[in-house]
Design an enzyme around this catalytic site. Structure first.
Site, PDB file in Angstrom:
ATOM      1  CD  GLN A  43      43.964 -31.247  21.310  1.00 50.65           C
ATOM      2  OE1 GLN A  43      44.401 -30.426  20.527  1.00 50.65           O
ATOM      3  NE2 GLN A  43      44.653 -31.662  22.348  1.00 50.65           N
ATOM      4  CG  PHE A  44      37.716 -35.822  22.399  1.00 49.98           C
ATOM      5  CD1 PHE A  44      37.496 -36.314  23.680  1.00 49.98           C
ATOM      6  CD2 PHE A  44      38.586 -36.514  21.565  1.00 49.98           C
ATOM      7  CE1 PHE A  44      38.130 -37.468  24.111  1.00 49.98           C
ATOM      8  CE2 PHE A  44      39.223 -37.657  21.983  1.00 49.98           C
ATOM      9  CZ  PHE A  44      38.998 -38.142  23.257  1.00 49.98           C
ATOM     10  CB  THR A  45      41.819 -34.024  24.854  1.00 49.70           C
ATOM     11  OG1 THR A  45      42.609 -33.276  23.943  1.00 49.70           O
ATOM     12  CG2 THR A  45      41.776 -35.483  24.430  1.00 49.70           C
TER      13      THR A  45
END
Length: 151
Positions: A78-80
């Site tokens: 989850q790069f967010t």
């Protein structure tokens, strides 16, 4: 690296309608890899996740780790988690690691967590549009950051 960890009774991840990973009781880990993260971050975070005492003992206290309960760990990229909202309401992800750095560290985290647990660790698919189903237990949710270890 940054992780959001949830204690779950069950969790699964699907890509295009197909389940690609699932666990029963254990930990659901949303993992973000940031610019400048290294193998040292992987080692510290995997060890911390596996040693988190968030499962109840015989007296009802959160005193047992997933390694003691036999539970599973499901890892979702989850790069967010490195989204920056300093300049408005549209997040910037410039602090997220590029795929050429993030993918090997994401895979290394899964491998190290698997080694520490002594069993395979299912995961989502990096950069895919995923559907995650979780039955939270508690709820218990923690955030770990390898750059802010006192977070």
């Amino acid at each position: 690296m940054r992780a959001v960890i949830q204690r779950v009774d069950a969790a699964s991840v699907s890509v295009e309608g197909d389940v690609v990973g699932e666990i029963g009781p254990g930990l659901l880990v949303f993992l973000g890899v940031g610019e400048g993260d290294t193998a040292d971050d992987v080692a510290w975070l995997a060890a911390k996740v596996c040693k988190l005492r968030v499962f109840e003992d015989d007296e009802g206290k959160m005193n047992r780790a997933v390694t003691e309960t036999g539970g599973g760990v499901l890892v979702i990229s989850q790069f967010t988690l490195f989204g920056n909202l300093k300049k408005g309401t549209r997040p910037s992800f410039n602090r997220s690691a590029p795929p050429e750095l993030a993918i090997p560290l994401y895979e290394a985290f899964i491998a190290e967590t698997s080694r520490l647990l002594g069993k395979p660790v299912p995961s989502g698919r990096f950069a895919a549009d995923m559907t995650i189903h979780a039955v939270n237990d508690g709820p218990v949710t923690l955030v770990l950051d390898t750059r802010q270890k006192d977070f």
